[in-house]
Design a protein around this motif. Structure first.
Motif, short mmCIF file in Angstrom:
data_model
loop_
_atom_site.label_atom_id
_atom_site.label_comp_id
_atom_site.label_asym_id
_atom_site.label_seq_id
_atom_site.Cartn_x
_atom_site.Cartn_y
_atom_site.Cartn_z
N PRO A 7 58.55 -4.01 26.28
CA PRO A 7 58.69 -4.47 25.70
C PRO A 7 60.99 -5.22 24.63
CG PRO A 7 57.56 -2.49 25.21
CD PRO A 7 58.77 -3.24 26.63
N ALA A 8 60.50 -6.35 24.36
CA ALA A 8 62.30 -7.19 23.50
C ALA A 8 62.80 -5.96 23.43
CB ALA A 8 61.94 -8.12 23.35
N PRO A 9 61.81 -5.42 22.18
CA PRO A 9 62.86 -4.57 21.66
C PRO A 9 63.70 -3.29 22.07
CG PRO A 9 61.31 -4.30 19.71
CD PRO A 9 60.86 -5.62 21.44
N LEU A 10 63.15 -2.86 22.96
CA LEU A 10 63.55 -1.59 23.84
C LEU A 10 64.56 -1.88 25.27
CD1 LEU A 10 60.43 0.58 24.96
CD2 LEU A 10 61.99 0.31 22.43
N ALA A 11 64.30 -3.19 25.42
CA ALA A 11 64.98 -4.22 26.59
C ALA A 11 66.42 -4.30 25.50
CB ALA A 11 64.84 -5.24 27.32
N GLU A 60 51.39 2.63 24.96
CA GLU A 60 49.84 3.08 24.03
C GLU A 60 51.18 3.06 22.37
OE1 GLU A 60 49.22 3.93 27.86
OE2 GLU A 60 50.98 4.69 27.30
N LEU A 61 52.80 3.06 22.25
CA LEU A 61 52.92 2.60 21.18
C LEU A 61 53.11 1.68 20.84
CD1 LEU A 61 53.05 5.50 21.61
CD2 LEU A 61 55.75 5.51 20.41
N MET A 62 53.53 0.32 21.18
CA MET A 62 53.45 -0.79 20.64
C MET A 62 52.10 -2.01 21.33
SD MET A 62 57.98 -0.51 22.14
CE MET A 62 58.08 -1.99 20.35
N ALA A 63 52.05 -2.69 20.26
CA ALA A 63 51.08 -3.50 20.87
C ALA A 63 51.61 -5.02 20.19
CB ALA A 63 49.79 -3.68 19.34
N ASP A 64 51.91 -5.71 21.83
CA ASP A 64 52.50 -6.86 21.84
C ASP A 64 53.57 -6.43 21.70
OD1 ASP A 64 49.94 -8.55 22.48
OD2 ASP A 64 49.19 -8.68 19.94
N GLY A 65 54.30 -5.55 21.78
CA GLY A 65 55.85 -5.37 21.78
C GLY A 65 55.79 -4.88 20.35
N VAL A 66 54.73 -4.49 18.91
CA VAL A 66 55.58 -4.39 18.05
C VAL A 66 54.44 -3.16 17.37
CG1 VAL A 66 55.02 -5.23 14.89
CG2 VAL A 66 55.23 -6.67 16.63
N LEU A 67 55.66 -1.72 16.94
CA LEU A 67 55.46 -0.84 16.21
C LEU A 67 54.28 -0.81 15.56
CD1 LEU A 67 58.06 1.70 16.60
CD2 LEU A 67 55.99 1.81 18.05
N PRO A 68 53.29 -0.33 15.04
CA PRO A 68 52.52 0.28 13.34
C PRO A 68 53.33 0.44 12.52
CG PRO A 68 51.62 1.58 15.42
CD PRO A 68 52.84 0.31 15.65
N LEU A 119 56.51 14.40 7.78
CA LEU A 119 55.24 14.10 8.53
C LEU A 119 54.35 13.39 7.48
CD1 LEU A 119 54.73 17.42 10.03
CD2 LEU A 119 55.53 14.88 11.64
N ASN A 120 54.13 14.07 5.96
CA ASN A 120 53.24 13.53 4.86
C ASN A 120 53.80 11.98 4.57
OD1 ASN A 120 52.31 15.63 4.48
ND2 ASN A 120 53.17 16.85 3.16
N GLN A 121 55.33 11.68 4.83
CA GLN A 121 55.30 9.90 5.16
C GLN A 121 54.91 9.31 5.98
OE1 GLN A 121 59.81 10.53 4.07
NE2 GLN A 121 59.29 11.99 2.40
N GLY A 122 54.69 9.68 7.33
CA GLY A 122 54.36 8.96 8.42
C GLY A 122 55.30 8.89 8.84
N THR A 123 55.02 9.06 11.04
CA THR A 123 56.19 8.82 11.84
C THR A 123 55.49 7.91 12.37
OG1 THR A 123 57.48 9.80 12.50
CG2 THR A 123 55.05 11.05 12.44
N HIS A 124 56.03 7.81 13.74
CA HIS A 124 55.64 6.92 15.02
C HIS A 124 55.66 8.20 16.17
CE1 HIS A 124 56.24 3.75 12.99
NE2 HIS A 124 55.48 3.33 13.01
#
Length: 561
Positions: A7-11, A60-68, A119-124
């Motif tokens: 994925p581009a961000p990781l590259a 599994e985390l990134m759909a089309d190179g983007v995190l939800p 954890l309550n604020q949301g995480t990946h």
């Protein structure tokens, strides 16, 4: 872009970090054949495996190179120690920064309420230690229902530390269709069983060499008298003068004793064991990182998960129970392509057992003598010359002070003072027992009336007066001058003590033995009933075996205790 299959961000993150190519384990887990599959990976510590599983989970985390948007965790990384978990979180943070990745840590010794808020604020991605993660799970703060990937980092160490139940609880609380990535330096039976229970058709990935567990580590072994182990440690530290060295002991008491001895001799040393608080551990590690300390004395558990970039020397002061622990310890050095040295200090009675363990693990260790004071001084000379002749930028104040010195002393005197100052900061090397003559004469003054004893070791067990004599003294509470002739046979050794001391000697031996009559090395000492077997005449034995016979010891060459 240097990594078009990522994925581009990781590259981009890898490129910005200076990566030109992926390490072998990173390349293996990002192959098309590994996409979407469970992975069972064995790779040496420091091979880039944190980035490896960070890249492996991207699909599994990134759909089309983007995190939800951050919500319930999509990935869970479990590590054995607080230090390793925080190190993993730090690596994943830069890897996923451009993608907007949010990473939460849950580790012992930190503020649990702050972790719950994160954890309550949301995480990946959640990174933590087994105990703290299980605690958050049971309290309802950690919800694994949306988990897509679970990573067990250094899984073998977590099982060794007794975390199997915690790991099973966490995995059982996550969806059955998740990917499970299991990273382990070695694959003992418990790891294989865990993989069978929680992985489906796992792809086996191994970047560990066939010949030994750590290809960038040079293994050395030294055989010493048991009473000389501490002296051997000192000489090894002085010979190698490593930027950072780690010494492994079996118990916290031994860590405490060795640390105190090193500090007393002038080494900048810290200690890590189960008796130290988290705050003390943090201070010790920081002292190693900022070079205020150069030696760390530790137990196996206390040293797990520690990453010290300057660590180039590992000394096994006490031998580990098996080859897997040996590789774990040694893996603190030789990381990520850097060279390291691991030295095993082996008591003479255990040499054969250690040789068998090394052969079984395919670790080609080079046996060498303990560095002598002469060898250490030669090394010091070369190092001092290199340091004093190294190019440096000299400030004007330094030049002014130098001019004052030259006005009062000759250049030769000033150079000699510099050398003396450099040497004064170095702890003195030690003379070892086995530098004394390795024999006892058959006839010595004062030993006309003697009592004979025998030991259940001989030439087949590498028996040698150099380590037998200190053992006799320690077990029988006598001095070297109170031990007479020593006769080493194929499977037993006989020795004499003055008859006037025989009863006291036998009582001391009994007190230093276990109920079976042996010491911790399995050596039994008992009185010889009747006259001892006479030594075989040299002419009957032939020329070759004569090298085993004792040679007289000259006065004044008994060495130190």
């Amino acid at each position: 872009m240097s990594f078009p299959h990522l994925p581009a961000p990781l590259a981009d993150a890898l490129t910005a970090r200076g990566y030109e190519t992926l390490t072998p384990v990173q390349a293996e887990v990002t192959e098309a054949s590994a996409d979407g599959r469970d992975l069972l990976v064995s790779a040496q510590t420091g091979s880039g495996k944190t980035v490896a599983f960070g890249l492996a989970m991207a699909g599994e985390l990134m759909a089309d190179g983007v995190l939800p948007p951050p919500a319930l965790p999509l990935a869970l990384v479990i590590a054995p120690t607080r230090e390793l978990a925080l190190q993993v979180a730090k690596e994943l943070a830069w890897l996923y920064a451009a993608a907007g990745g949010r990473i939460a840590t849950c580790v012992g010794g930190m503020d649990a309420s702050r972790e719950r808020r994160a954890l309550n604020q949301g995480t990946h991605i959640v990174v933590g230690t087994p105990g703290r993660l299980k605690d958050h799970l049971e309290r309802g703060a950690l919800d694994l229902s949306a988990l897509r990937v679970a990573v067990l980092d250094e899984a073998d160490e977590m099982l060794d530390m007794g975390f199997r139940e915690d790991l099973e609880t966490l995995l059982d609380a996550s969806p059955a269709q998740r990917r499970t990535l299991l990273f382990s330096a070695t694959l003992p039976r418990p790891i294989v069983q865990l993989a069978k229970a929680y992985q489906r058709d796992a792809l086996r990935v191994s970047t560990v060499g066939e010949d030994r567990g750590h290809g960038d580590i040079a293994y050395r072994a030294v055989a010493v008298a048991p009473s000389d182990i501490e002296h051997a440690v000192i000489n090894l530290l002085r010979f190698y003068e490593a930027d950072t060295a780690m010494l492994f002991c079996a118990t916290r008491d031994n860590v405490r004793h060795l640390h105190a001895s090193l500090v007393e001799r002038g080494f900048a040393a810290v200690a890590l064991s189960g008796e130290h608080s988290q705050n003390e551990r943090n201070h010790a590690l920081q002292a190693l990182r900022d070079r205020r300390a150069r030696v760390c004395v530790a137990t196996d558990v206390a040293a797990r998960g520690i990453d010290l970039p300057t660590l180039s020397l590992v000394v096994h002061v006490e031998m580990p129970r098996d080859a897997e622990v040996l590789q774990h310890r040694s893996g603190r050095t030789g990381r990520a392509g850097r060279k390291g040295t691991a030295v095993l200090i082996v008591p003479y009675p255990r040499r054969r057992r250690v040789e068998m363990m090394l052969r079984g693990a395919r670790i080609p260790a080079e046996w060498m003598p303990v560095p002598t004071p002469e060898a250490i001084r030669a090394q010091d000379r070369e190092r001092l010359l290199s340091q004093l002749l190294a190019p440096v930028e000299i400030e004007e104040d330094d030049r002014a002070l130098a001019a004052e010195l030259l006005a009062q002393r000759s250049p030769e005197d000033i150079a000699a003072l510099l050398v003396r100052a450099g040497r004064a900061a170095l702890p003195a090397p030690e003379e070892l027992i086995d530098r004394e003559p390795a024999a006892r004469s058959e006839h010595r003054p004062g030993f006309d009336d003697v009592a004979w004893f025998r030991m259940n070791i001989g030439r087949r067990q590498n028996a040698d007066p150099r380590w037998i004599l200190p053992l006799i003294c320690r077990r029988g509470h006598v001095t070297k001058t109170e031990v007479g002739a020593i006769r080493i046979g194929p499977s037993e050794t006989q020795f004499a003590v003055p008859r006037a001391l025989a009863a006291r000697f036998a009582q001391a031996v009994a007190k230093t033995a276990d109920p079976s009559g042996e010491d911790e090395s399995g050596v039994r000492i008992e009185a010889v009933q009747g006259a001892p077997a006479p030594a075989a005449p040299a002419q009957r034995r032939g020329p070759a075996p004569q090298r085993h016979q004792a040679r007289p010891t000259r006065p004044g060459q008994q060495g130190r205790r």
